[in-house]
Write a protein that holds these residues in place. Structure first.
Motif, PDB file in Angstrom:
ATOM      1  N   GLY A  59     -74.615 -10.563 -64.952  1.00 28.54           N
ATOM      2  CA  GLY A  59     -74.667  -9.790 -66.329  1.00 28.54           C
ATOM      3  C   GLY A  59     -74.636  -8.399 -66.228  1.00 28.54           C
ATOM      4  O   GLY A  59     -73.911  -7.813 -66.578  1.00 28.54           O
ATOM      5  N   THR A  60     -75.876  -8.068 -65.209  1.00 34.85           N
ATOM      6  CA  THR A  60     -75.873  -6.640 -65.197  1.00 34.85           C
ATOM      7  C   THR A  60     -74.792  -5.879 -64.402  1.00 34.85           C
ATOM      8  O   THR A  60     -74.269  -4.950 -64.790  1.00 34.85           O
ATOM      9  CB  THR A  60     -77.363  -6.196 -64.610  1.00 34.85           C
ATOM     10  N   PHE A  61     -74.229  -6.586 -63.329  1.00 38.67           N
ATOM     11  CA  PHE A  61     -73.501  -5.984 -62.487  1.00 38.67           C
ATOM     12  C   PHE A  61     -71.914  -5.906 -63.328  1.00 38.67           C
ATOM     13  O   PHE A  61     -71.271  -4.876 -63.205  1.00 38.67           O
ATOM     14  CB  PHE A  61     -72.904  -6.904 -61.162  1.00 38.67           C
ATOM     15  N   SER A  62     -71.622  -6.831 -64.268  1.00 38.25           N
ATOM     16  CA  SER A  62     -70.700  -6.835 -65.135  1.00 38.25           C
ATOM     17  C   SER A  62     -70.587  -5.851 -65.926  1.00 38.25           C
ATOM     18  O   SER A  62     -69.547  -4.995 -66.291  1.00 38.25           O
ATOM     19  CB  SER A  62     -70.208  -8.509 -65.633  1.00 38.25           C
ATOM     20  N   GLU A  63     -71.611  -5.731 -66.700  1.00 41.62           N
ATOM     21  CA  GLU A  63     -71.757  -4.619 -67.702  1.00 41.62           C
ATOM     22  C   GLU A  63     -71.660  -3.219 -67.032  1.00 41.62           C
ATOM     23  O   GLU A  63     -71.175  -2.394 -67.650  1.00 41.62           O
ATOM     24  CB  GLU A  63     -73.397  -4.849 -68.411  1.00 41.62           C
ATOM     25  N   LYS A  64     -72.231  -3.088 -65.918  1.00 45.19           N
ATOM     26  CA  LYS A  64     -71.947  -1.658 -65.191  1.00 45.19           C
ATOM     27  C   LYS A  64     -70.701  -1.532 -64.972  1.00 45.19           C
ATOM     28  O   LYS A  64     -70.103  -0.139 -65.086  1.00 45.19           O
ATOM     29  CB  LYS A  64     -72.901  -1.612 -64.150  1.00 45.19           C
ATOM     30  N   VAL A  65     -69.956  -2.474 -64.424  1.00 45.19           N
ATOM     31  CA  VAL A  65     -68.697  -2.268 -64.113  1.00 45.19           C
ATOM     32  C   VAL A  65     -67.533  -2.011 -65.343  1.00 45.19           C
ATOM     33  O   VAL A  65     -66.871  -1.260 -65.251  1.00 45.19           O
ATOM     34  CB  VAL A  65     -67.780  -3.381 -63.090  1.00 45.19           C
ATOM     35  N   THR A  66     -67.929  -2.894 -66.287  1.00 50.79           N
ATOM     36  CA  THR A  66     -66.994  -2.577 -67.389  1.00 50.79           C
ATOM     37  C   THR A  66     -67.304  -1.291 -68.042  1.00 50.79           C
ATOM     38  O   THR A  66     -66.433  -0.628 -68.648  1.00 50.79           O
ATOM     39  CB  THR A  66     -67.473  -3.805 -68.460  1.00 50.79           C
ATOM     40  N   ARG A  67     -68.562  -0.598 -68.068  1.00 54.84           N
ATOM     41  CA  ARG A  67     -69.011   0.479 -68.708  1.00 54.84           C
ATOM     42  C   ARG A  67     -68.138   1.510 -67.772  1.00 54.84           C
ATOM     43  O   ARG A  67     -67.621   2.623 -68.513  1.00 54.84           O
ATOM     44  CB  ARG A  67     -70.372   0.826 -68.428  1.00 54.84           C
ATOM     45  N   ASN A  68     -68.098   1.467 -66.573  1.00 57.74           N
ATOM     46  CA  ASN A  68     -67.545   2.570 -65.789  1.00 57.74           C
ATOM     47  C   ASN A  68     -65.831   2.651 -65.807  1.00 57.74           C
ATOM     48  O   ASN A  68     -65.425   3.771 -66.057  1.00 57.74           O
ATOM     49  CB  ASN A  68     -67.741   2.393 -64.183  1.00 57.74           C
ATOM     50  N   VAL A  69     -65.587   1.346 -66.225  1.00 60.51           N
ATOM     51  CA  VAL A  69     -63.975   1.060 -66.412  1.00 60.51           C
ATOM     52  C   VAL A  69     -63.607   1.565 -67.526  1.00 60.51           C
ATOM     53  O   VAL A  69     -62.707   2.370 -67.846  1.00 60.51           O
ATOM     54  CB  VAL A  69     -63.457  -0.196 -65.896  1.00 60.51           C
ATOM     55  N   ARG A  70     -64.581   1.664 -68.807  1.00 55.42           N
ATOM     56  CA  ARG A  70     -64.176   2.129 -69.957  1.00 55.42           C
ATOM     57  C   ARG A  70     -63.896   3.566 -70.126  1.00 55.42           C
ATOM     58  O   ARG A  70     -63.347   4.088 -70.775  1.00 55.42           O
ATOM     59  CB  ARG A  70     -65.394   1.586 -70.748  1.00 55.42           C
ATOM     60  N   ARG A  71     -64.602   4.450 -69.196  1.00 50.76           N
ATOM     61  CA  ARG A  71     -64.455   5.831 -69.070  1.00 50.76           C
ATOM     62  C   ARG A  71     -62.747   6.186 -68.798  1.00 50.76           C
ATOM     63  O   ARG A  71     -62.421   7.316 -69.469  1.00 50.76           O
ATOM     64  CB  ARG A  71     -65.062   6.304 -68.064  1.00 50.76           C
ATOM     65  N   PHE A  72     -62.116   5.442 -68.066  1.00 52.41           N
ATOM     66  CA  PHE A  72     -60.909   5.724 -67.654  1.00 52.41           C
ATOM     67  C   PHE A  72     -59.885   4.761 -68.141  1.00 52.41           C
ATOM     68  O   PHE A  72     -58.620   5.370 -68.694  1.00 52.41           O
ATOM     69  CB  PHE A  72     -60.767   5.411 -66.235  1.00 52.41           C
ATOM     70  N   SER A  73     -60.187   3.500 -68.622  1.00 49.85           N
ATOM     71  CA  SER A  73     -59.071   2.836 -69.350  1.00 49.85           C
ATOM     72  C   SER A  73     -59.873   1.737 -70.175  1.00 49.85           C
ATOM     73  O   SER A  73     -60.301   0.552 -69.957  1.00 49.85           O
ATOM     74  CB  SER A  73     -58.287   2.017 -68.363  1.00 49.85           C
ATOM     75  N   PRO A  74     -60.013   2.146 -71.632  1.00 51.60           N
ATOM     76  CA  PRO A  74     -60.570   1.323 -72.648  1.00 51.60           C
ATOM     77  C   PRO A  74     -59.831  -0.261 -72.688  1.00 51.60           C
ATOM     78  O   PRO A  74     -60.507  -1.084 -72.851  1.00 51.60           O
ATOM     79  CB  PRO A  74     -60.630   2.199 -73.969  1.00 51.60           C
ATOM     80  N   HIS A  75     -58.549  -0.132 -72.467  1.00 47.54           N
ATOM     81  CA  HIS A  75     -57.822  -1.266 -72.564  1.00 47.54           C
ATOM     82  C   HIS A  75     -57.987  -2.361 -71.499  1.00 47.54           C
ATOM     83  O   HIS A  75     -58.309  -3.350 -71.873  1.00 47.54           O
ATOM     84  CB  HIS A  75     -56.268  -0.931 -72.659  1.00 47.54           C
ATOM     85  N   MET A  76     -58.222  -1.943 -70.120  1.00 49.48           N
ATOM     86  CA  MET A  76     -58.584  -2.641 -69.293  1.00 49.48           C
ATOM     87  C   MET A  76     -59.915  -2.983 -69.345  1.00 49.48           C
ATOM     88  O   MET A  76     -60.425  -4.313 -69.287  1.00 49.48           O
ATOM     89  CB  MET A  76     -58.541  -2.080 -67.838  1.00 49.48           C
ATOM     90  N   ALA A  77     -60.909  -2.360 -69.955  1.00 50.88           N
ATOM     91  CA  ALA A  77     -62.224  -2.682 -70.306  1.00 50.88           C
ATOM     92  C   ALA A  77     -62.461  -3.703 -71.032  1.00 50.88           C
ATOM     93  O   ALA A  77     -63.356  -4.520 -71.113  1.00 50.88           O
ATOM     94  CB  ALA A  77     -63.106  -1.512 -70.605  1.00 50.88           C
ATOM     95  N   ALA A  78     -61.519  -3.692 -72.334  1.00 49.60           N
ATOM     96  CA  ALA A  78     -61.629  -4.766 -73.357  1.00 49.60           C
ATOM     97  C   ALA A  78     -61.294  -6.242 -72.909  1.00 49.60           C
ATOM     98  O   ALA A  78     -61.637  -7.197 -72.897  1.00 49.60           O
ATOM     99  CB  ALA A  78     -60.474  -4.427 -74.372  1.00 49.60           C
ATOM    100  N   LYS A  79     -60.439  -6.160 -71.713  1.00 46.56           N
ATOM    101  CA  LYS A  79     -59.922  -7.380 -71.012  1.00 46.56           C
ATOM    102  C   LYS A  79     -60.919  -7.937 -70.291  1.00 46.56           C
ATOM    103  O   LYS A  79     -61.042  -8.978 -69.791  1.00 46.56           O
ATOM    104  CB  LYS A  79     -58.647  -7.218 -70.284  1.00 46.56           C
ATOM    105  N   MET A  80     -61.836  -7.070 -69.780  1.00 49.12           N
ATOM    106  CA  MET A  80     -63.206  -7.561 -68.712  1.00 49.12           C
ATOM    107  C   MET A  80     -64.326  -7.974 -69.637  1.00 49.12           C
ATOM    108  O   MET A  80     -65.157  -8.382 -68.982  1.00 49.12           O
ATOM    109  CB  MET A  80     -63.439  -6.341 -67.971  1.00 49.12           C
ATOM    110  N   ARG A  81     -64.057  -8.146 -70.817  1.00 46.61           N
ATOM    111  CA  ARG A  81     -65.244  -8.650 -71.663  1.00 46.61           C
ATOM    112  C   ARG A  81     -65.415 -10.226 -71.486  1.00 46.61           C
ATOM    113  O   ARG A  81     -64.154 -10.763 -71.786  1.00 46.61           O
ATOM    114  CB  ARG A  81     -65.167  -8.365 -73.302  1.00 46.61           C
TER     115      ARG A  81
END
Length: 209
Positions: free
Chosen positions: A96-118
């Motif tokens: 869970g922690t790994f997924s949250e950190k990766v999603t948080r970093n991806v959100r900085r560059f592509s919020p649309h892609m980060a939404a798909k990673m939820r």
């Protein structure tokens, strides 16, 4: 907690669900007091208590011994890192922690892609969340990442011809862990920490309900 009544399966479940982000115990405490167990029941209880309380120290010690064995085989270091990451993915807290950190970093560059990673929403049964919830990493089931990383690490082990080296190093690391956990006398701090984490687990389950 009465560690004598805890089974090996219960211990593995506790290590799988516990938070591994806590820092290791100080070396002054880790190597402070060693005594011989007076009976098999005392040894069994001490072994489980130390494995749970010094889990981060044992993990670092095994990784250090593996690193010494890989000095002559650099490719095997990448294989060991992927294998360790694969095993770490089996821990709910780490996944869970790994997924949250990766999603948080991806959100900085592509919020649309980060939404798909939820992860998908937890199903609700009779007004309550499902007790057995699946673990997702970056929006995908955990077993997908475990399968991919384990396959790549197996290929690297085969290419580096370091499987025998890691087996010897891993055996030495497990032996050192077993000896320390058997002779390290559990202190009051270890028992109090166990009760505190039990309370956190019960409170977390109550909050989810």
């Amino acid at each position: 907690m009465d560690w004598g009544s805890v089974t090996a399966e219960d211990l593995m479940d506790a290590l799988r669900e516990v938070d591994w982000s806590s820092p290791p115990r100080p070396f002054s405490e880790f190597f402070s007091r060693f005594t011989l167990p007076r009976s098999y029941a005392k040894w069994n209880s001490r072994l489980k208590c130390n494995l749970y309380y010094y889990r981060t120290n044992y993990f670092i010690m095994v990784i250090f011994i593996l690193g010494l064995g890989f000095l002559r085989r650099p490719l095997a270091i990448f294989a060991a890192a992927l294998t360790a990451l694969t095993i770490a993915f089996l821990n709910d807290s780490f996944a869970g922690t790994f997924s949250e950190k990766v999603t948080r970093n991806v959100r900085r560059f592509s919020p649309h892609m980060a939404a798909k990673m939820r992860p998908p929403l937890t199903p609700v049964i009779r007004g309550r969340p499902s007790a057995k919830r699946a673990i997702y990493i970056c929006g995908r089931p955990r077993w997908v990442f475990v399968l991919i990383f384990s396959s790549v690490s197996f290929f690297l082990w085969f290419a580096s011809c370091g499987l025998l080296t890691v087996l010897w190093a891993f055996a030495i690391g497990l032996l050192a862990t077993l000896l320390h956990a058997s002779f390290r006398t559990p202190n009051l701090k270890a028992r109090l920490n166990t009760f505190r984490e039990e309370f956190r687990a019960v409170w977390r389950n109550y909050s989810e309900l």
